[in-house]
Design an enzyme around this catalytic site. Structure first.
Site, PDB file in Angstrom:
ATOM      1  N   GLY A  24       0.800  -1.231   0.000  1.00 41.96           N
ATOM      2  CA  GLY A  24       0.000   0.000   0.000  1.00 41.96           C
ATOM      3  C   GLY A  24       0.830   1.278   0.000  1.00 41.96           C
ATOM      4  N   TYR A  25       0.355   2.248   0.793  1.00 46.29           N
ATOM      5  CA  TYR A  25       0.989   3.568   0.814  1.00 46.29           C
ATOM      6  C   TYR A  25       2.393   3.541   1.430  1.00 46.29           C
ATOM      7  CZ  TYR A  25      -3.020   6.182  -0.936  1.00 46.29           C
ATOM      8  OH  TYR A  25      -4.005   6.707  -1.747  1.00 46.29           O
ATOM      9  N   PHE A  73       5.048  -6.404   8.998  1.00 45.79           N
ATOM     10  CA  PHE A  73       4.628  -7.612   9.718  1.00 45.79           C
ATOM     11  C   PHE A  73       4.098  -8.584   8.677  1.00 45.79           C
ATOM     12  CE2 PHE A  73       2.218  -8.836  13.878  1.00 45.79           C
ATOM     13  CZ  PHE A  73       3.246  -9.697  14.197  1.00 45.79           C
ATOM     14  N   GLU A  74       4.955  -9.444   8.181  1.00 43.20           N
ATOM     15  CA  GLU A  74       4.574 -10.309   7.066  1.00 43.20           C
ATOM     16  C   GLU A  74       4.928 -11.759   7.358  1.00 43.20           C
ATOM     17  OE1 GLU A  74       2.823  -9.143   4.706  1.00 43.20           O
ATOM     18  OE2 GLU A  74       3.122  -6.989   4.971  1.00 43.20           O
ATOM     19  N   ALA A  95       5.447  -3.799  14.974  1.00 46.09           N
ATOM     20  CA  ALA A  95       5.912  -2.413  15.133  1.00 46.09           C
ATOM     21  C   ALA A  95       5.357  -1.756  16.402  1.00 46.09           C
ATOM     22  CB  ALA A  95       5.497  -1.591  13.911  1.00 46.09           C
ATOM     23  N   LEU A 108       1.055   2.353   9.211  1.00 43.44           N
ATOM     24  CA  LEU A 108       0.506   1.076   9.673  1.00 43.44           C
ATOM     25  C   LEU A 108      -0.996   1.024   9.440  1.00 43.44           C
ATOM     26  CD1 LEU A 108       2.095   0.300  13.159  1.00 43.44           C
ATOM     27  CD2 LEU A 108       2.811  -0.472  10.909  1.00 43.44           C
ATOM     28  N   TYR A 128      -7.410   9.148   5.779  1.00 44.14           N
ATOM     29  CA  TYR A 128      -8.416   9.320   4.732  1.00 44.14           C
ATOM     30  C   TYR A 128      -9.537  10.153   5.360  1.00 44.14           C
ATOM     31  CZ  TYR A 128     -11.984   8.508   1.259  1.00 44.14           C
ATOM     32  OH  TYR A 128     -12.942   8.704   0.297  1.00 44.14           O
ATOM     33  N   TYR A 136     -16.683   6.236   7.571  1.00 41.49           N
ATOM     34  CA  TYR A 136     -15.245   6.484   7.733  1.00 41.49           C
ATOM     35  C   TYR A 136     -14.995   7.742   8.590  1.00 41.49           C
ATOM     36  CZ  TYR A 136     -10.358   5.722   6.846  1.00 41.49           C
ATOM     37  OH  TYR A 136      -9.025   5.443   7.020  1.00 41.49           O
ATOM     38  N   VAL A 159      -7.581   0.917  -3.664  1.00 40.67           N
ATOM     39  CA  VAL A 159      -7.662  -0.481  -3.262  1.00 40.67           C
ATOM     40  C   VAL A 159      -6.350  -0.878  -2.594  1.00 40.67           C
ATOM     41  CG1 VAL A 159      -8.047  -2.836  -4.041  1.00 40.67           C
ATOM     42  CG2 VAL A 159      -9.000  -0.925  -5.332  1.00 40.67           C
TER      43      VAL A 159
HETATM   44  P1  NAD Z   1      -1.859  -1.792   3.876  1.00 36.27           P
HETATM   45  O1  NAD Z   1      -2.686  -2.847   4.504  1.00 36.27           O
HETATM   46  O2  NAD Z   1      -1.538  -1.915   2.435  1.00 36.27           O
HETATM   47  O3  NAD Z   1      -0.438  -1.655   4.643  1.00 36.27           O
HETATM   48  C1  NAD Z   1      -0.281  -1.838   6.010  1.00 36.27           C
HETATM   49  C2  NAD Z   1       1.198  -1.983   6.372  1.00 36.27           C
HETATM   50  O4  NAD Z   1       1.281  -2.071   7.801  1.00 36.27           O
HETATM   51  C3  NAD Z   1       1.892  -3.231   5.825  1.00 36.27           C
HETATM   52  O5  NAD Z   1       3.227  -2.905   5.482  1.00 36.27           O
HETATM   53  C4  NAD Z   1       1.902  -4.188   7.030  1.00 36.27           C
HETATM   54  O6  NAD Z   1       2.973  -5.144   7.024  1.00 36.27           O
HETATM   55  C5  NAD Z   1       2.101  -3.183   8.145  1.00 36.27           C
HETATM   56  N1  NAD Z   1       1.678  -3.660   9.453  1.00 36.27           N
HETATM   57  C6  NAD Z   1       0.425  -3.963   9.883  1.00 36.27           C
HETATM   58  N2  NAD Z   1       0.451  -4.329  11.187  1.00 36.27           N
HETATM   59  C7  NAD Z   1       1.744  -4.231  11.584  1.00 36.27           C
HETATM   60  C8  NAD Z   1       2.414  -4.477  12.813  1.00 36.27           C
HETATM   61  N3  NAD Z   1       1.766  -4.849  13.910  1.00 36.27           N
HETATM   62  N4  NAD Z   1       3.755  -4.316  12.845  1.00 36.27           N
HETATM   63  C9  NAD Z   1       4.463  -3.939  11.731  1.00 36.27           C
HETATM   64  N5  NAD Z   1       3.865  -3.673  10.556  1.00 36.27           N
HETATM   65  C10 NAD Z   1       2.530  -3.825  10.484  1.00 36.27           C
HETATM   66  O7  NAD Z   1      -2.578  -0.425   4.214  1.00 36.27           O
HETATM   67  P2  NAD Z   1      -2.697   1.000   3.498  1.00 36.27           P
HETATM   68  O8  NAD Z   1      -4.034   1.117   2.898  1.00 36.27           O
HETATM   69  O9  NAD Z   1      -1.480   1.315   2.704  1.00 36.27           O
HETATM   70  O10 NAD Z   1      -2.731   1.921   4.796  1.00 36.27           O
HETATM   71  C11 NAD Z   1      -1.612   2.643   5.284  1.00 36.27           C
HETATM   72  C12 NAD Z   1      -2.099   3.939   5.894  1.00 36.27           C
HETATM   73  O11 NAD Z   1      -2.696   4.745   4.867  1.00 36.27           O
HETATM   74  C13 NAD Z   1      -3.186   3.725   6.971  1.00 36.27           C
HETATM   75  O12 NAD Z   1      -3.012   4.670   7.981  1.00 36.27           O
HETATM   76  C14 NAD Z   1      -4.475   4.043   6.198  1.00 36.27           C
HETATM   77  O13 NAD Z   1      -5.518   4.467   7.020  1.00 36.27           O
HETATM   78  C15 NAD Z   1      -3.982   5.166   5.292  1.00 36.27           C
HETATM   79  N6  NAD Z   1      -4.839   5.463   4.119  1.00 36.27           N
HETATM   80  C16 NAD Z   1      -5.298   4.463   3.313  1.00 36.27           C
HETATM   81  C17 NAD Z   1      -6.139   4.781   2.248  1.00 36.27           C
HETATM   82  C18 NAD Z   1      -6.689   3.718   1.319  1.00 36.27           C
HETATM   83  O14 NAD Z   1      -7.638   3.991   0.596  1.00 36.27           O
HETATM   84  N7  NAD Z   1      -6.107   2.550   1.289  1.00 36.27           N
HETATM   85  C19 NAD Z   1      -6.487   6.128   1.988  1.00 36.27           C
HETATM   86  C20 NAD Z   1      -5.961   7.122   2.792  1.00 36.27           C
HETATM   87  C21 NAD Z   1      -5.134   6.776   3.879  1.00 36.27           C
END
Ligand code: NAD
Length: 392
Positions: free
Chosen positions: A52-53, A74-75, A112, A139, A225, A235, A274
């Site tokens: 993701g981001y 965390f994978e 983390a 996270l 978001y 949300y 997504v």
């Molecule tokens: P994602 O699920 O793709 O990524 C989550 C990441 O967190 C992964 O690298 C995972 O390994 C890591 N992670 C999860 N639990 C962990 C733990 N306990 N220890 C270490 N690492 C851990 O999610 P995403 O959608 O990229 O979300 C990232 C941020 O962006 C979040 O704060 C989310 O709210 C925000 N965001 C997402 C969107 C969207 O539409 N997807 C939009 C705006 C903001």
């Protein structure tokens, strides 16, 4: 092993190593096709670096600014019989490409939220990086174990105040239908804030500062978001929105408690896309399928890497970046502007079981979903026999 997608509800339980590498390569190619980030970061910690981001942030820092990146994620590792999670393969592919490009990198796989992983990160930084000039907090997790009390908190996705009935799309059954979500209890709200709010971000920055590994003028950002009318009830004004409001509280606290470093802490508002996290949120698959349709027609559609490259160039490393009244950076304007929202609201009114595939870009949604796990790339041979055991 021949690896085909195993989709269960909103998640795919396996991943394809070659396809994940293709996903990472495409992000790197995008950043390389753009100008280098001027005065960009050099030593970067990305917490949540593998999908993701967060992955896009790591790729942008490394390939757009030649930064040494430390990633925490965390994978699950692969076994002879089971593939790894996508984030594992993404990280392996990132390492391979960064190595080829002569960039410095290291990744830590573990929780983390724990003090142990914070300490392991600090030890690595001290020995190998010196001081960090950017900390990205990305996270997304359904659970958090409080390192002080040992208690495990779970987040929930519920409206606040009253029941909320809306449309949703069930990806499993290919059905548009109504759902009614019960309101959150006070405990639900508090638990969600505990998991997805600012407390752990603050703990990270405090630990890094106390260890003396934050550079002067260091920046940090956490992602949010905010959304508009269609997503507010589930949300922005819901349990997850409360947790995200807590990020705003944390950001201003971080700035005032680190003025010795001139630390800048931003909450950055990004567009709906997504990812593994967003596909688990009710309403989001329907909303995203419709907004993709509108934004692709408008020519403004972006993925994680386009959003984050702009965040670095127009926000974090721009002179006088535009901030909202709460001091946030925004990369979500192409989605949340009134004209685009009016179009998606009109589609939302009309959409039903019969016209869903016509009105929406579900194909685009599904393609992005598959690609999160390394599937659905036209240049990957999914009939090939692949060894799932890929190491970092
Ligand atoms: P994602 O699920 O793709 O990524 C989550 C990441 O967190 C992964 O690298 C995972 O390994 C890591 N992670 C999860 N639990 C962990 C733990 N306990 N220890 C270490 N690492 C851990 O999610 P995403 O959608 O990229 O979300 C990232 C941020 O962006 C979040 O704060 C989310 O709210 C925000 N965001 C997402 C969107 C969207 O539409 N997807 C939009 C705006 C903001």
């Amino acid at each position: 092993m021949i690896i085909k997608p195993k989709i269960r509800g909103f998640i795919c339980t396996n991943a394809h190593p070659v396809g994940c590498a293709e996903n990472v390569k495409r992000q790197i190619d995008f950043v390389r096709s753009k100008p280098a980030i001027s005065d960009g970061p050099k030593n970067v910690l990305v917490i949540g670096c593998s999908t993701g981001y967060g992955l896009a942030s790591r790729v942008t820092a490394a390939f757009g600014s030649e930064a040494h990146t430390l990633g925490v994620c965390f994978e699950k590792e692969p076994t002879e019989k089971k593939t790894a999670t996508a984030g594992w393969y993404n990280t392996a592919a990132f390492h391979q490409q960064a190595d080829k490009a002569g960039l410095a990198f290291h990744s830590i796989n573990g929780d983390a939220f724990s003090d142990e992983i914070k300490q392991e990160s600090i030890d690595y930084i001290k020995q190998n990086m010196g001081k960090i000039d950017l900390v990205v907090y990305s996270l997304a997790s359904p659970k958090r174990k409080d390192p002080e009390s040992g208690e495990v908190y779970s987040s929930v996705l519920k409206p606040i105040g009253k029941q909320y009935t809306t449309k949703t799309y069930n990806t499993d059954k290919d059905q548009v239908h109504e759902i009614t979500l019960d309101p959150a209890t006070d405990d639900d709200i508090a638990n969600t804030v505990k998991v997805m709010g600012g407390e752990d971000w603050e703990r990270w920055i405090k630990a890094l500062h106390e260890a003396g590994v934050l550079a002067n003028n260091c920046q940090t950002t956490a992602y949010t978001y905010i959304g508009k009318k269609l997503t507010l009830p589930i949300y922005g004004h819901a349990t997850i929105g409360r947790a995200k409001e807590d990020l705003d509280r944390a950001a201003s606290g971080l700035v005032s408690s680190h003025d010795d470093l001139n630390l800048k802490a931003y909450v950055s508002s990004l567009k709906a896309l997504v990812t593994q996290a967003s596909s688990a949120i009710p309403v989001m698959p329907l909303y995203i399928s419709l907004i993709y349709k509108v934004m692709k027609e408008e020519g403004t559609h972006e993925g994680c890497i386009e959003q984050i490259y702009r965040l670095f160039t127009e926000g974090l490393y721009a002179n006088n970046p535009e901030l909202d009244e709460a001091g946030r950076l925004h990369m979500d304007g192409y989605e949340t502007n009134d004209k685009t929202q009016a179009k998606v609201e009109a589609l939302w009114e009309q959409v039903n079981q019969d016209n869903f595939h016509q009105l929406s870009d579900y194909e685009g949604y599904h393609q992005d979903f598959l690609q999160l796990f390394g599937f659905g790339f036209d240049n990957v041979d999914y009939d090939a026999d692949i060894d799932p055991k890929v190491n970092w």
